[in-house]
Design a protein around this motif. Structure first.
Motif, PDB file in Angstrom:
ATOM      1  N   ARG A   1      34.331  29.100  33.237  1.00  0.00           N
ATOM      2  CA  ARG A   1      33.762  30.136  34.103  1.00  0.00           C
ATOM      3  C   ARG A   1      32.468  30.694  33.515  1.00  0.00           C
ATOM      4  O   ARG A   1      31.474  30.884  34.223  1.00  0.00           O
ATOM      5  N   ASN A   2      32.500  30.958  32.222  1.00  0.00           N
ATOM      6  CA  ASN A   2      31.346  31.580  31.585  1.00  0.00           C
ATOM      7  C   ASN A   2      30.153  30.633  31.534  1.00  0.00           C
ATOM      8  O   ASN A   2      29.007  31.041  31.724  1.00  0.00           O
ATOM      9  N   ASP A   3      30.422  29.352  31.279  1.00  0.00           N
ATOM     10  CA  ASP A   3      29.341  28.358  31.288  1.00  0.00           C
ATOM     11  C   ASP A   3      28.715  28.259  32.672  1.00  0.00           C
ATOM     12  O   ASP A   3      27.508  28.041  32.802  1.00  0.00           O
ATOM     13  N   PHE A   4      29.530  28.411  33.702  1.00  0.00           N
ATOM     14  CA  PHE A   4      29.040  28.378  35.079  1.00  0.00           C
ATOM     15  C   PHE A   4      27.957  29.446  35.287  1.00  0.00           C
ATOM     16  O   PHE A   4      26.913  29.182  35.884  1.00  0.00           O
ATOM     17  N   ILE A   5      28.189  30.643  34.768  1.00  0.00           N
ATOM     18  CA  ILE A   5      27.224  31.732  34.918  1.00  0.00           C
ATOM     19  C   ILE A   5      26.029  31.545  33.987  1.00  0.00           C
ATOM     20  O   ILE A   5      24.873  31.622  34.412  1.00  0.00           O
ATOM     21  N   THR A   6      26.292  31.301  32.715  1.00  0.00           N
ATOM     22  CA  THR A   6      25.186  31.222  31.758  1.00  0.00           C
ATOM     23  C   THR A   6      24.269  30.046  32.066  1.00  0.00           C
ATOM     24  O   THR A   6      23.046  30.162  31.941  1.00  0.00           O
TER      25      THR A   6
ATOM     26  N   ASN B   1      13.828  29.935  41.050  1.00  0.00           N
ATOM     27  CA  ASN B   1      14.828  30.135  40.011  1.00  0.00           C
ATOM     28  C   ASN B   1      15.303  31.578  39.951  1.00  0.00           C
ATOM     29  O   ASN B   1      16.463  31.853  39.615  1.00  0.00           O
ATOM     30  N   LEU B   2      14.414  32.527  40.273  1.00  0.00           N
ATOM     31  CA  LEU B   2      14.851  33.923  40.370  1.00  0.00           C
ATOM     32  C   LEU B   2      15.881  34.081  41.477  1.00  0.00           C
ATOM     33  O   LEU B   2      16.946  34.693  41.276  1.00  0.00           O
ATOM     34  N   LEU B   3      15.602  33.527  42.644  1.00  0.00           N
ATOM     35  CA  LEU B   3      16.526  33.629  43.770  1.00  0.00           C
ATOM     36  C   LEU B   3      17.885  33.027  43.421  1.00  0.00           C
ATOM     37  O   LEU B   3      18.936  33.614  43.702  1.00  0.00           O
ATOM     38  N   ARG B   4      17.862  31.865  42.798  1.00  0.00           N
ATOM     39  CA  ARG B   4      19.133  31.214  42.449  1.00  0.00           C
ATOM     40  C   ARG B   4      19.876  31.996  41.365  1.00  0.00           C
ATOM     41  O   ARG B   4      21.106  32.085  41.393  1.00  0.00           O
ATOM     42  N   SER B   5      19.143  32.574  40.437  1.00  0.00           N
ATOM     43  CA  SER B   5      19.809  33.369  39.401  1.00  0.00           C
ATOM     44  C   SER B   5      20.478  34.600  39.997  1.00  0.00           C
ATOM     45  O   SER B   5      21.541  35.027  39.530  1.00  0.00           O
ATOM     46  N   ILE B   6      19.887  35.159  41.050  1.00  0.00           N
ATOM     47  CA  ILE B   6      20.496  36.326  41.708  1.00  0.00           C
ATOM     48  C   ILE B   6      21.823  35.929  42.349  1.00  0.00           C
ATOM     49  O   ILE B   6      22.774  36.727  42.373  1.00  0.00           O
ATOM     50  N   VAL B   7      21.920  34.706  42.846  1.00  0.00           N
ATOM     51  CA  VAL B   7      23.189  34.222  43.397  1.00  0.00           C
ATOM     52  C   VAL B   7      24.274  34.290  42.317  1.00  0.00           C
ATOM     53  O   VAL B   7      25.388  34.779  42.555  1.00  0.00           O
ATOM     54  N   TYR B   8      23.950  33.821  41.123  1.00  0.00           N
ATOM     55  CA  TYR B   8      24.921  33.867  40.021  1.00  0.00           C
ATOM     56  C   TYR B   8      25.225  35.304  39.611  1.00  0.00           C
ATOM     57  O   TYR B   8      26.364  35.633  39.237  1.00  0.00           O
TER      58      TYR B   8
ATOM     59  N   LEU C   1      36.827  28.662  40.775  1.00  0.00           N
ATOM     60  CA  LEU C   1      36.973  29.015  39.365  1.00  0.00           C
ATOM     61  C   LEU C   1      37.746  30.321  39.204  1.00  0.00           C
ATOM     62  O   LEU C   1      38.586  30.453  38.308  1.00  0.00           O
ATOM     63  N   GLU C   2      37.474  31.289  40.083  1.00  0.00           N
ATOM     64  CA  GLU C   2      38.176  32.576  40.005  1.00  0.00           C
ATOM     65  C   GLU C   2      39.651  32.419  40.358  1.00  0.00           C
ATOM     66  O   GLU C   2      40.520  33.041  39.744  1.00  0.00           O
TER      67      GLU C   2
END
Length: 347
Positions: free
Chosen positions: A156-161, A175-182, A261-262
């Motif tokens: 789970r954590n690797d998915f976010i990082t 990449n900013l937009l996609r990072s906001i999704v995470y 994952l959750e």
């Protein structure tokens, strides 16, 4: 199609207006005048975030200290592992908020990011505070290292990082937009089986102080999700060419993966071993939250069959950014902290 590179905000731009010319890659003097900001929603958000201010020292842990040894082994294990998960995720958030703030041209949004990062620091402090109250220092250290040793947590954590890494290494609009999704996944989905566990303890008059602190964190995270959803939409308003079918599909599929994952984490940590939480209801609840968050970001949700909350008892802890009087605000104070005298037993 290439995506525009982000420029860091200048500390001072004397030739630019105070009101920013764009949310990113715009110009601003960087002088913050709350009566002259670009986004009308920024000041109400600022006031709401200030109203949520709290510190762990406000929570009296004495009853939880006595109750923790009385929890079942399953409950103790879930309690510690969920705290370990939250500690890692909120640590990441502090750093991520700072990185985003560097690229927000608008000084009011930069201010909101600083408050958000400070709240994440408080969240992490609260986990240390809780653990130091109920377990030994060695067990506390072990809990803060669960992310290294638990495979489900690591996945789970690797998915976010990994989701944040592209933005950190290559700051572009896309990449900013996609990072906001995470980010919205982290703050608006990945905490929620853990929240359910603590709220279920509280409604059974167990570990009420811990669950009170979790509620304060939950309130903050709701505000954070709404803030990032607004930033996401404002960036797309400024860069409509980024609002592609590819991005929409990415949002929906990434949330579906996150929900899986959750759910896997919920099965491992809660399963059908915690009295009061049925695993099939928790799975439906996670899908409900994933559907809700995708809609919050402006797209059709991935789970149209899960439009209603299947765990209605938990509703008292939700919708904290809609200006409604909620379960906790039952005293004369505008913002009433919850204790075992004023709240949880009414669920």
């Amino acid at each position: 199609m290439s995506s525009e590179t982000l420029n860091t905000r200048k500390i001072m731009d004397p030739d630019a207006p105070n009101r920013s010319t764009g949310i990113i890659n715009g110009r601003s003097s960087n002088v913050l005048n709350w009566d002259d900001v670009r986004f009308s929603w920024a000041y109400p958000k600022y006031k709401r975030m200030l109203a949520n201010f709290w510190t762990p020292f406000e929570i009296n842990m004495s009853k939880d200290i006595r109750q923790f040894p009385q929890l079942s082994e399953t409950e103790q294990d879930a309690y510690l592992k969920i705290i370990g998960l939250l500690a890692l995720l909120d640590s990441i958030q502090t750093d991520y908020a700072g990185k985003v703030a560097d690229y927000l041209t608008d000084s009011s949004l930069n201010a909101l990011m600083i408050i958000l990062a400070q709240q994440e620091v408080i969240h992490n402090h609260s986990y240390s505070y809780v653990l130091s109250s109920v377990v030994s220092k060695s067990k506390q250290d072990e809990t803060f290292d669960y992310w290294r040793t638990e495979p489900t947590l690591r996945k789970r954590n690797d998915f976010i990082t990994n989701g944040y890494a592209d933005f950190a290494e290559s700051p572009t609009v896309r990449n900013l937009l996609r990072s906001i999704v995470y980010d919205v996944i982290l703050e608006g989905l990945f905490f929620y089986s853990g929240f359910a566990f603590f709220y279920n303890l509280a409604r059974n008059q167990k570990m009420v102080a811990t669950s009170t602190m979790i509620n304060y964190i939950n309130r903050d995270e709701q505000l954070h999700v709404d803030l990032f959803a607004k930033i996401f939409k404002e960036v797309l308003e400024q860069y409509p060419e980024e609002n592609t079918k590819e991005l929409e599909d990415f949002v929906r599929e990434t949330f579906k993966h996150a929900a899986e994952l959750e759910i896997a984490w919920g099965r491992e940590i809660i399963g059908n071993r915690i009295e009061g939480i049925e695993m099939h209801e928790l799975e439906d609840y996670i899908k409900f939250m994933a559907h809700k968050r995708v809609k919050q970001m402006g797209y059709e949700g991935p789970y149209p069959e899960h439009k209603k909350n299947p765990m209605r008892w938990i509703v008292a802890y939700q919708e904290v950014d809609l200006g409604k009087t909620d379960f906790f605000e039952q005293k004369s104070r505008q913002y009433t902290k919850t204790s075992d005298e004023n709240g949880f037993d009414d669920l």
